[in-house]
Design a protein around this motif. Structure first.
Motif, PDB file in Angstrom:
ATOM      1  N   GLU A  30     -10.197 -10.612  -5.207  1.00 44.69           N
ATOM      2  CA  GLU A  30      -8.952 -11.275  -4.802  1.00 44.69           C
ATOM      3  C   GLU A  30      -7.761 -10.730  -5.583  1.00 44.69           C
ATOM      4  N   GLU A  31      -7.921 -10.637  -6.910  1.00 42.63           N
ATOM      5  CA  GLU A  31      -6.831 -10.124  -7.754  1.00 42.63           C
ATOM      6  C   GLU A  31      -6.536  -8.656  -7.450  1.00 42.63           C
ATOM      7  N   ALA A  32      -7.571  -7.893  -7.108  1.00 41.20           N
ATOM      8  CA  ALA A  32      -7.360  -6.475  -6.777  1.00 41.20           C
ATOM      9  C   ALA A  32      -6.473  -6.349  -5.542  1.00 41.20           C
ATOM     10  N   THR A  33      -6.662  -7.253  -4.579  1.00 34.64           N
ATOM     11  CA  THR A  33      -5.830  -7.232  -3.367  1.00 34.64           C
ATOM     12  C   THR A  33      -4.394  -7.616  -3.703  1.00 34.64           C
ATOM     13  N   MET A  64     -13.393   1.707  -9.327  1.00 26.88           N
ATOM     14  CA  MET A  64     -14.273   1.058  -8.369  1.00 26.88           C
ATOM     15  C   MET A  64     -13.538  -0.008  -7.563  1.00 26.88           C
ATOM     16  N   ASN A  65     -12.715  -0.833  -8.216  1.00 27.45           N
ATOM     17  CA  ASN A  65     -12.130  -1.978  -7.540  1.00 27.45           C
ATOM     18  C   ASN A  65     -10.607  -1.926  -7.510  1.00 27.45           C
ATOM     19  N   ARG A  66      -9.965  -2.185  -8.664  1.00 28.35           N
ATOM     20  CA  ARG A  66      -8.508  -2.309  -8.692  1.00 28.35           C
ATOM     21  C   ARG A  66      -7.794  -1.016  -8.316  1.00 28.35           C
ATOM     22  N   SER A  67      -8.195   0.101  -8.926  1.00 25.78           N
ATOM     23  CA  SER A  67      -7.518   1.365  -8.622  1.00 25.78           C
ATOM     24  C   SER A  67      -7.787   1.801  -7.183  1.00 25.78           C
ATOM     25  N   GLY A  89      -2.996  -7.402  -6.620  1.00 25.13           N
ATOM     26  CA  GLY A  89      -2.511  -6.307  -7.459  1.00 25.13           C
ATOM     27  C   GLY A  89      -2.076  -5.103  -6.637  1.00 25.13           C
ATOM     28  N   ALA A  90      -2.835  -4.799  -5.580  1.00 21.88           N
ATOM     29  CA  ALA A  90      -2.490  -3.661  -4.717  1.00 21.88           C
ATOM     30  C   ALA A  90      -1.156  -3.907  -4.015  1.00 21.88           C
ATOM     31  N   PHE A  91      -0.913  -5.144  -3.574  1.00 24.23           N
ATOM     32  CA  PHE A  91       0.386  -5.493  -2.977  1.00 24.23           C
ATOM     33  C   PHE A  91       1.502  -5.271  -3.994  1.00 24.23           C
ATOM     34  N   LEU A  92       1.284  -5.772  -5.215  1.00 24.80           N
ATOM     35  CA  LEU A  92       2.301  -5.649  -6.265  1.00 24.80           C
ATOM     36  C   LEU A  92       2.568  -4.180  -6.607  1.00 24.80           C
ATOM     37  N   ILE A  93       1.499  -3.407  -6.781  1.00 26.08           N
ATOM     38  CA  ILE A  93       1.652  -1.987  -7.121  1.00 26.08           C
ATOM     39  C   ILE A  93       2.373  -1.254  -5.993  1.00 26.08           C
ATOM     40  N   SER A  94       2.010  -1.576  -4.768  1.00 23.32           N
ATOM     41  CA  SER A  94       2.650  -0.949  -3.613  1.00 23.32           C
ATOM     42  C   SER A  94       4.148  -1.270  -3.577  1.00 23.32           C
ATOM     43  N   ASP A  95       4.467  -2.529  -3.824  1.00 23.30           N
ATOM     44  CA  ASP A  95       5.858  -2.970  -3.854  1.00 23.30           C
ATOM     45  C   ASP A  95       6.620  -2.228  -4.968  1.00 23.30           C
TER      46      ASP A  95
END
Length: 194
Positions: free
Chosen positions: A146-149, A16-19, A151-157
């Motif tokens: 906020e953390e999901a956003t 729903m959010n983080r993934s 986290g998405a930057f980190l995962i993308s990196d």
């Protein structure tokens, strides 16, 4: 054109959010990516901490959106859930359960240790079909917008680093170690077989 021919899956509890945030980021960058949840049900915040909204996997994001709109438009606008669902339905139709997927991936990225354990347990319980290596990686991300956003930057990196590794199976430990030092978050990594 895909950045890499590696197949990525991003997995949280309810898809729903983080993934979904990471799915959106990676898809924009051209990765072959899907997202999933591992929970029994899709659970999202409700009117009180002890009253979550609970849906079956497979219930469409549209249905969930309309249900929340009917229940309390103001609350779910203020807490960002309607915005989240709006983003989700632009990416795919409904939350998917990882344990029900027949697809194959090279990299499985989980957003919390409990989900990482569930993914490992599931992968180890099924009979490998072709014994191809699957890397399961966890980076803890709190389940809020906020953390999901972040986290998405980190995962993308992290995925960019993984995609540029010359020999992934040999280089992944080094890639993850370097990334862990850079992002200052512990990274878990295991290898399982498809």
């Amino acid at each position: 054109m895909a950045v890499s021919n590696l197949r990525f899956a991003v997995i949280c509890s309810s898809n729903m959010n983080r993934s979904m945030e990471a799915h959106a980021f990676l898809a924009k960058k051209g990765f072959l990516v899907q997202s999933f949840g591992t929970g029994d049900k899709v659970k999202i915040p409700g009117s009180a901490a002890d009253k979550p909204n609970i849906y079956e996997f497979g219930t469409s994001y549209d249905e969930i959106y309309n249900d929340l709109l009917e229940k309390d438009k103001t609350l779910y606008t203020q807490n960002g859930l309607l915005h989240t669902l709006d983003r989700n339905r632009r990416i795919k139709s409904h939350p998917q359960k990882f344990q029900e997927s027949k697809e194959k991936f090279d990299i499985l990225i989980t957003c919390e240790e409990r989900v990482y354990d569930q993914v490992l347990e599931f992968m180890e319980s099924k009979t490998p079909s072709d014994n191809s290596i699957v890397h399961v990686i966890n980076i803890d991300i709190q389940d809020n917008l906020e953390e999901a956003t972040i986290g998405a930057f980190l995962i993308s990196d992290m995925c960019m680093h993984i995609a540029t590794a010359e020999d992934l199976d040999n280089d992944i430990e080094e890639v993850l170690h370097t990334f862990e030092e850079k992002c200052q978050r512990p990274i878990l990594h295991s290898i399982v077989f498809n």
